[in-house]
Design an enzyme around this catalytic site. Structure first.
Site, PDB file in Angstrom:
ATOM      1  N   VAL A 104       0.861  -1.178   0.000  1.00  0.00           N
ATOM      2  CA  VAL A 104       0.000   0.000   0.000  1.00  0.00           C
ATOM      3  C   VAL A 104       0.897   1.228   0.000  1.00  0.00           C
ATOM      4  O   VAL A 104       1.852   1.297   0.772  1.00  0.00           O
ATOM      5  CB  VAL A 104      -0.937   0.026   1.227  1.00  0.00           C
ATOM      6  CG1 VAL A 104      -1.807   1.279   1.205  1.00  0.00           C
ATOM      7  CG2 VAL A 104      -1.792  -1.228   1.280  1.00  0.00           C
ATOM      8  N   CYS A 105       0.613   2.159  -0.889  1.00  0.00           N
ATOM      9  CA  CYS A 105       1.352   3.422  -0.942  1.00  0.00           C
ATOM     10  C   CYS A 105       2.852   3.135  -1.106  1.00  0.00           C
ATOM     11  O   CYS A 105       3.249   2.345  -1.944  1.00  0.00           O
ATOM     12  CB  CYS A 105       1.038   4.234   0.315  1.00  0.00           C
ATOM     13  SG  CYS A 105       1.492   5.983   0.241  1.00  0.00           S
ATOM     14  N   THR A 106       3.699   3.766  -0.279  1.00  0.00           N
ATOM     15  CA  THR A 106       5.147   3.603  -0.435  1.00  0.00           C
ATOM     16  C   THR A 106       5.660   2.299   0.148  1.00  0.00           C
ATOM     17  O   THR A 106       6.883   2.100   0.212  1.00  0.00           O
ATOM     18  CB  THR A 106       5.888   4.790   0.202  1.00  0.00           C
ATOM     19  OG1 THR A 106       5.479   4.930   1.568  1.00  0.00           O
ATOM     20  CG2 THR A 106       5.611   6.069  -0.551  1.00  0.00           C
ATOM     21  N   THR A 124       2.709   3.282  -7.016  1.00  0.00           N
ATOM     22  CA  THR A 124       2.847   3.743  -5.647  1.00  0.00           C
ATOM     23  C   THR A 124       2.254   5.138  -5.580  1.00  0.00           C
ATOM     24  O   THR A 124       1.671   5.614  -6.557  1.00  0.00           O
ATOM     25  CB  THR A 124       4.316   3.711  -5.176  1.00  0.00           C
ATOM     26  OG1 THR A 124       4.368   4.017  -3.775  1.00  0.00           O
ATOM     27  CG2 THR A 124       5.169   4.712  -5.945  1.00  0.00           C
TER      28      THR A 124
END
Length: 319
Positions: A104-106, A124
């Site tokens: 998730v995300c970074t 990302t």
């Protein structure tokens, strides 16, 4: 039905919503379908971690004590900006053992540092796509989608897109009806398709500095079905077409044609999501002119035709 273990990796500086968003989705699935998921959290030493917002999270166990999970989820957050050799080594050894690898995300940065994304398509958070691509040239980074699946590796964009990805995984595991029930319970309506852009057109572009160009931006947004050729827009800005195109690109970060394309796609998408207007009417009011022109734009950008896109938000009721 075999129970699937979801293991969420915790570390200092993690983004709390990257954890709680997906966990709430999987917990909802477990409530709806008992025995479907076993949710566990773990840090390197089993010690509490402090999130980027200051919350303290207490993991269930140490990463050294957990068996290989069905789904390994790596969240993002400020903590990913600093490499953690111990966590990188653990992911490199244990990541391939999971049946499904999710970021998730970074969190994608953590997976990339462990070499688990080489040769794959990933995404990302938009603010870190360029850095991820630069630091890891063996990865194909795509900045637009809110999540991407490449084999059994799933990566998602910023923060709330982790909820969209989790809903997609629940749908894959338990079916669409369960995923939709969870989405409604969480008041996120229906899940967004993964290839939906991270940004609206207005957010993707910068706001022009000069008032005539800002006025043109507003006009485009409010009148997607109008004549939005460069000549027409330049006349509205009282500039020559060449000067207008150059100034618009310089001040907004994208050519006027691309901005118009994004606005029209976004307008059509909202009508498909929120109304029962016919495809022909939507194509006309969104500036495409014909349903075929709109279909080509949707397939090119979103990977699905307008009718299929609408079904994601207005599924046929079960009888």
């Amino acid at each position: 039905m075999a129970q699937r273990t979801l293991l969420v990796v915790l570390f200092d500086g993690v983004q709390s919503l990257d954890i709680t968003g997906p966990v709430e989705v999987f917990a909802g699935a477990e409530t709806h379908t008992p025995g479907s998921y076993r949710i566990r959290t773990a840090s390197l030493d089993g010690a509490p971690v402090r999130t980027s917002s200051g919350l303290t999270l207490v993991p269930d166990e140490s990463l050294g004590d957990v068996p290989a999970p069905h789904t390994l989820l790596v969240p993002g957050g400020q903590g990913t900006r600093v490499p953690d050799p111990r966590l990188t080594d653990w992911l490199r050894e244990h990541g391939p053992r999971a049946e499904r690898l999710v970021s998730v995300c970074t969190g994608a940065i953590r997976l990339a540092q462990a070499g688990l994304l080489d040769g794959r398509r990933v995404t990302t958070h938009w603010a870190y796509c360029e850095k991820l691509a630069r630091d890891h040239p063996a990865i194909r980074v795509e900045p637009d989608p809110i999540y991407i699946r490449d084999g059994q590796v799933f990566t998602s964009a910023g923060v709330t897109s982790g909820i969209d990805l989790a809903l997609a995984l629940v749908e894959e595991d338990l079916g669409r009806d369960v995923a939709l029930a969870i989405a409604r319970h969480l008041v996120v309506f229906l899940r967004r398709p993964g290839n939906q852009a991270q940004f609206s057109a207005q957010l993707a572009a910068q706001t022009a500095q000069r008032e005539p160009l800002r006025e043109v931006q507003r006009w485009i947004t409010e009148h997607p079905g109008a004549d939005l050729t460069v000549d027409a827009l330049a006349e509205r800005a009282r500039l020559s077409p060449r000067h207008f195109a150059r100034a618009f690109h310089a001040e907004t970060g994208m050519p006027p044609g691309r901005y118009v394309d994004r606005v029209r796609l976004e307008h059509a998408r909202r009508l498909l999501e929120d109304t029962t207007h016919g495809i022909e009417e939507i194509s006309r009011t969104s500036g495409y002119g014909t349903p075929e022109a709109m279909r080509r734009a949707f397939v090119k950008t979103l990977g699905s035709a307008p009718t299929e896109y609408r079904r994601r938000f207005h599924p046929t009721p079960a009888h």
